[in-house]
Scaffold this active site. Structure first.
Site, PDB file in Angstrom:
ATOM      1  N   HIS A 141       0.806  -1.216   0.000  1.00 13.01           N
ATOM      2  CA  HIS A 141       0.000   0.000   0.000  1.00 13.01           C
ATOM      3  C   HIS A 141       0.845   1.276   0.000  1.00 13.01           C
ATOM      4  O   HIS A 141       0.332   2.358  -0.249  1.00 13.01           O
ATOM      5  CB  HIS A 141      -1.015   0.007   1.153  1.00 13.01           C
ATOM      6  CG  HIS A 141      -0.444   0.168   2.518  1.00 13.01           C
ATOM      7  ND1 HIS A 141      -0.367  -0.867   3.418  1.00 13.01           N
ATOM      8  CD2 HIS A 141       0.041   1.249   3.171  1.00 13.01           C
ATOM      9  CE1 HIS A 141       0.136  -0.426   4.561  1.00 13.01           C
ATOM     10  NE2 HIS A 141       0.397   0.864   4.429  1.00 13.01           N
TER      11      HIS A 141
ATOM     12  N   SER B 299       4.798   2.424   7.739  1.00 16.53           N
ATOM     13  CA  SER B 299       4.434   1.283   6.897  1.00 16.53           C
ATOM     14  C   SER B 299       5.620   0.750   6.115  1.00 16.53           C
ATOM     15  O   SER B 299       6.328   1.500   5.437  1.00 16.53           O
ATOM     16  CB  SER B 299       3.350   1.699   5.897  1.00 16.53           C
ATOM     17  OG  SER B 299       2.080   1.571   6.435  1.00 16.53           O
TER      18      SER B 299
ATOM     19  N   ASP C  49       0.171  -7.629   1.002  1.00 15.62           N
ATOM     20  CA  ASP C  49       0.601  -6.256   1.308  1.00 15.62           C
ATOM     21  C   ASP C  49       2.120  -6.144   1.393  1.00 15.62           C
ATOM     22  O   ASP C  49       2.665  -5.431   2.236  1.00 15.62           O
ATOM     23  CB  ASP C  49      -0.039  -5.753   2.605  1.00 15.62           C
ATOM     24  CG  ASP C  49      -0.100  -4.219   2.650  1.00 15.62           C
ATOM     25  OD1 ASP C  49       0.231  -3.584   1.633  1.00 15.62           O
ATOM     26  OD2 ASP C  49      -0.476  -3.668   3.700  1.00 15.62           O
TER      27      ASP C  49
END
Length: 300
Positions: free
Chosen positions: A144, A251, A174
């Site tokens: 993402h 992230s 992911d």
């Protein structure tokens, strides 16, 4: 003002982003789990129907909706062992070493292999973190972080910007892999550990670029080693739970143990009413992330 997506009520529909939209105006009775996306973006879905019988963890389980996905199993163990067989293992710290000293050493081991990532497209941009896994310049991050597409720039601890290309990405896990063609020698590949060796209460560090602050380190402990959480549309999957502070920009960065070994990929946080970090973060176990990375590199 940051645009947001959200529900008018738990059973409502998504609204298009807008500068004046106020999500969730009414009271909320269960926590929302927000993927660690650029600030203001919310991944969500209504909680499942449950009986009125009360029991331990009822409300927590009702709200566990995490934008994370599982990797396919099989074949990873042999590759995982062979890939890192020649990587010099970080010496294990003495058992009686003070925790602060151990974490300082872990940060010193991890920081040279962690990068901040910026993706700039024609209409949108995103940012995150990543870590180097080999001397060929391959970098692991979250899907993402790079899914929007665009020019990818990575910045290491030397402060220099380097262009990276997308090797491949897998939405359901992911996980994405980037590669720096020039200047890869400036990065130190990180040593991979084993999430299966983690103990509840063990100290860990989240390393990355929260809110654009590159080279940031936050400390916490392992809160759970096999937390079953709802991961997008893939059903419940296991994750490493930690109370180390994770915020937008973390992230794709590594979760490392006290020896500086990567044990997970920081991916999501739990929030209540979208109010940011509340001390519950989730990381993809490194074994699953490494398997996906191998598959991406092999297919390139």
């Amino acid at each position: 003002m940051t645009a947001m997506l959200g529900y008018d009520d738990p059973g409502g529909q998504y609204h298009a982003p807008g500068p004046r939209y106020e999500p969730w105006p009414g009271p909320r009775t269960y926590p929302r789990h927000r993927a660690d996306l650029p600030p203001g973006t919310v991944w969500d879905e209504p909680p499942p129907e449950r009986s009125r019988r009360r029991g331990p963890g009822r409300f927590l389980l009702a709200g566990l909706l995490i934008a994370v996905f599982s990797a396919a199993s099989g074949g990873a163990a042999g590759w995982y062992a062979s890939l890192w067989a020649n990587v010099q293992q970080t010496p294990r710290l003495a058992a009686d070493a003070a925790v602060p000293e151990a974490l300082v050493g872990a940060a010193e081991e991890a920081l040279p292999g962690v990068v901040s990532i910026e993706v700039v497209g024609d209409e949108e941009a995103s940012s995150g973190s990543g870590f180097v896994i080999d001397d060929q310049g391959h970098i692991v991050t979250n899907n993402h972080v790079v899914a929007s597409g665009g020019r990818i720039t990575v910045v290491g601890q030397d402060g220099e910007e380097r262009t990276a290309r997308l090797v491949g990405r897998v939405a359901r896990t992911d996980i994405a892999v980037l590669r720096v063609a020039e200047g890869a020698e400036a990065f130190r590949p990180l040593t991979l550990g084993r999430s299966t060796d983690l103990k509840v209460g063990e100290p860990v560090l989240a390393v990355g670029s929260p809110l654009g602050l590159s080279g940031s380190v936050t400390a916490g402990i392992v809160s759970a080693v096999d937390r079953q959480v709802r991961m997008g549309n893939a059903g419940r999957q296991s994750a490493v739970q930690t109370d180390a502070s994770i915020n937008p920009g973390n992230s794709g960065g590594p979760l490392v143990n006290a020896r500086g070994q990567v044990v997970g990929v920081n991916t999501a946080i739990a929030t209540i009413d979208g109010n940011g970090n509340i001390g519950i973060g989730f990381a993809i176990p490194i074994e699953r992330a490494a398997q996906t990375a191998q598959e991406i590199i092999a297919a390139a």
